[in-house]
Design an enzyme around this catalytic site. Structure first.
Site, PDB file in Angstrom:
ATOM      1  N   TYR A  93       0.815  -1.219   0.000  1.00 51.51           N
ATOM      2  CA  TYR A  93       0.000   0.000   0.000  1.00 51.51           C
ATOM      3  C   TYR A  93       0.852   1.273   0.000  1.00 51.51           C
ATOM      4  CZ  TYR A  93      -4.197  -2.801   0.905  1.00 51.51           C
ATOM      5  OH  TYR A  93      -5.250  -3.692   0.811  1.00 51.51           O
TER       6      TYR A  93
ATOM      7  N   LYS B 199       4.233 -14.472   4.343  1.00 53.78           N
ATOM      8  CA  LYS B 199       4.307 -15.365   3.190  1.00 53.78           C
ATOM      9  C   LYS B 199       5.772 -15.389   2.757  1.00 53.78           C
ATOM     10  CE  LYS B 199       2.073 -17.785   0.031  1.00 53.78           C
ATOM     11  NZ  LYS B 199       1.422 -19.066   0.273  1.00 53.78           N
TER      12      LYS B 199
ATOM     13  N   ASP C  25      -2.067 -17.506   3.894  1.00 55.92           N
ATOM     14  CA  ASP C  25      -3.164 -18.183   3.202  1.00 55.92           C
ATOM     15  C   ASP C  25      -3.732 -19.320   4.055  1.00 55.92           C
ATOM     16  OD1 ASP C  25      -0.719 -19.413   2.879  1.00 55.92           O
ATOM     17  OD2 ASP C  25      -0.973 -19.919   0.769  1.00 55.92           O
TER      18      ASP C  25
ATOM     19  N   ASP D 281      -5.406  -6.234   6.192  1.00 55.52           N
ATOM     20  CA  ASP D 281      -6.641  -5.737   5.594  1.00 55.52           C
ATOM     21  C   ASP D 281      -7.568  -6.917   5.286  1.00 55.52           C
ATOM     22  OD1 ASP D 281      -8.426  -3.984   4.541  1.00 55.52           O
ATOM     23  OD2 ASP D 281      -7.251  -3.473   2.769  1.00 55.52           O
TER      24      ASP D 281
ATOM     25  N   ASP E 296     -11.044  -8.460   7.576  1.00 56.99           N
ATOM     26  CA  ASP E 296     -12.383  -8.519   6.980  1.00 56.99           C
ATOM     27  C   ASP E 296     -12.941  -9.934   7.060  1.00 56.99           C
ATOM     28  OD1 ASP E 296     -12.185  -5.835   6.341  1.00 56.99           O
ATOM     29  OD2 ASP E 296     -13.045  -6.098   4.344  1.00 56.99           O
TER      30      ASP E 296
HETATM   31 MG    MG Z   1     -10.381  -3.089   3.948  1.00 54.52          MG
END
Ligand code: MG
Ligand code: NAI
Length: 325
Positions: A119, A166, A198, A222, A226
């Site tokens: 990001y 990872k 993962d 992120d 969620d």
């Molecule tokens: Mg988000």
């Protein structure tokens, strides 16, 4: 000393859940509230979603409470998170008694690196049809988030600390991340487990009770947070904090919810729980605990908003929470 709290309701249900949270905060503490504007409605009027004045007020306040922005969310919230120099995004995902949750045993806290990773915004089109993205992982930011995560776990009584990565594929960048975590853990004599992100997604879904604090690079945090939102019964319940060295911003994880905005039925719990995190950040620990238990008791006994199967309004729920305080 009276702390100054900047209040930015933003768009849609932000205009409903933020005033509700201010009402709750007023019941337990004596802050000076300063209100400022941001979001789609500001862009329509002035051409800019985040006025410079709002940004400045956020840097000057002791803490900021933000609601949500609509289409302009990225133009508003990313600069505001930078304005308070936040490096850690804290996202608790807890299931509450009385609320229908996919995994009622969930009690997770994601401690997400908030400044770098993929990001960082370094993308380019190097040739027609060929694009690249640069992932930035620094030792300093990795140590800082690890330190915050271990401290959070110790202070809040979480025994399990998991570090998502990872590094089997992103050997250099997540290798750096893991080295930094290991060094910090050693200094603090803290225990933790490493988990490939993962596989972790699957384990969080199947056995969330095996996990507590999850320290993550930016993108993993992120996504995994969620996923955890889905375990506990919806966006109306998830608070978050963006924490810097001196300053911080608190916001629900949800957006402006245009489908229900203006109807007075938004669930205020996510924002009120963000308010509890704000109280804790300003060292009002007892008040924060009181607000949390008032929210929990209303979630358990009602009244409840329609997203939780009830028919109460935002105002009814807020009044019930204030009543318990
Ligand atoms: Mg988000
Ligand atoms: P959303 O979170 O606004 O809504 C998703 C669904 O959850 C909707 O059905 C909504 O009614 C429901 N919901 C959300 N919060 C609720 C609450 N407190 N009580 C009851 N129901 C609730 O996400 P969506 O629909 O993807 O985005 C809507 C707008 O919000 C978009 O313009 C998006 O850009 C913006 N957004 C802003 C964010 C921010 O300001 N941080 C974060 C996410 C989205």
């Amino acid at each position: 000393m009276t702390e100054t709290v900047l209040v930015v309701p933003g768009d849609g249900i932000g205009q409903e859940v933020v005033p509700a949270t201010v009402e709750v905060l007023e019941a337990v503490a004596d802050f000076e509230f300063v209100e400022a504007e941001a979001g789609d409605h500001v862009k329509e009027e002035t051409g800019e979603a985040l006025p410079e004045e709002t940004r400045r007020l956020a840097t000057e306040a002791d803490a900021t409470l933000f609601g949500a922005a609509g289409e302009t969310a990225a133009d508003v919230i990313l600069p505001l998170r930078q304005a308070v120099e936040s490096f850690a995004n804290i996202r608790p995902a807890r299931a509450y008694p009385g609320v229908d949750a996919l995994r009622p045993e969930t009690d997770l806290v994601f401690v997400r690196e908030n400044t770098e990773g993929v990001y960082k915004g370094i993308e380019s089109e190097i040739d027609e049809g060929v694009t690249t993205l640069t992932r930035v992982i620094t030792e300093d930011a990795s140590r800082r988030i690890a330190d915050y995560g271990f401290e959070y776990a110790a202070e809040n009584g979480y025994d399990d600390v998991t570090v998502a990565h990872k590094a089997n594929v992103m050997r250099v960048t997540d290798g750096q991340f893991l080295d930094a975590v290991e060094a910090v853990a050693e200094e603090r004599s803290a225990d933790y487990e490493e988990a490939l992100m993962d596989a972790l997604a699957m384990h969080l879904l199947l056995t969330p009770e095996d996990y507590g604090v999850v320290i993550c690079p930016n993108l993993a945090g992120d996504m995994l947070s969620d996923l955890a939102a889905g375990l506990v019964g919806g966006l109306g319940l998830l608070p978050s904090a963006n924490v810097g060295e001196d300053n911080a911003l608190f916001e629900p994880v949800h957006g402006s919810a245009p489908d229900i905005a203006g109807q007075g039925v938004a669930n205020p719990a996510a924002t009120i729980l963000s308010g509890a995190m704000l109280l804790e950040h300003l060292d009002y620990d007892e008040e924060a605990a009181d607000v949390r238990s008032a929210v929990e008791s209303v979630l358990a006994d009602g009244p409840r908003t329609p997203d939780l199967g009830g028919s109460a309004s935002t105002e009814d729920v807020t009044a019930a929470i204030v009543d318990r305080l």
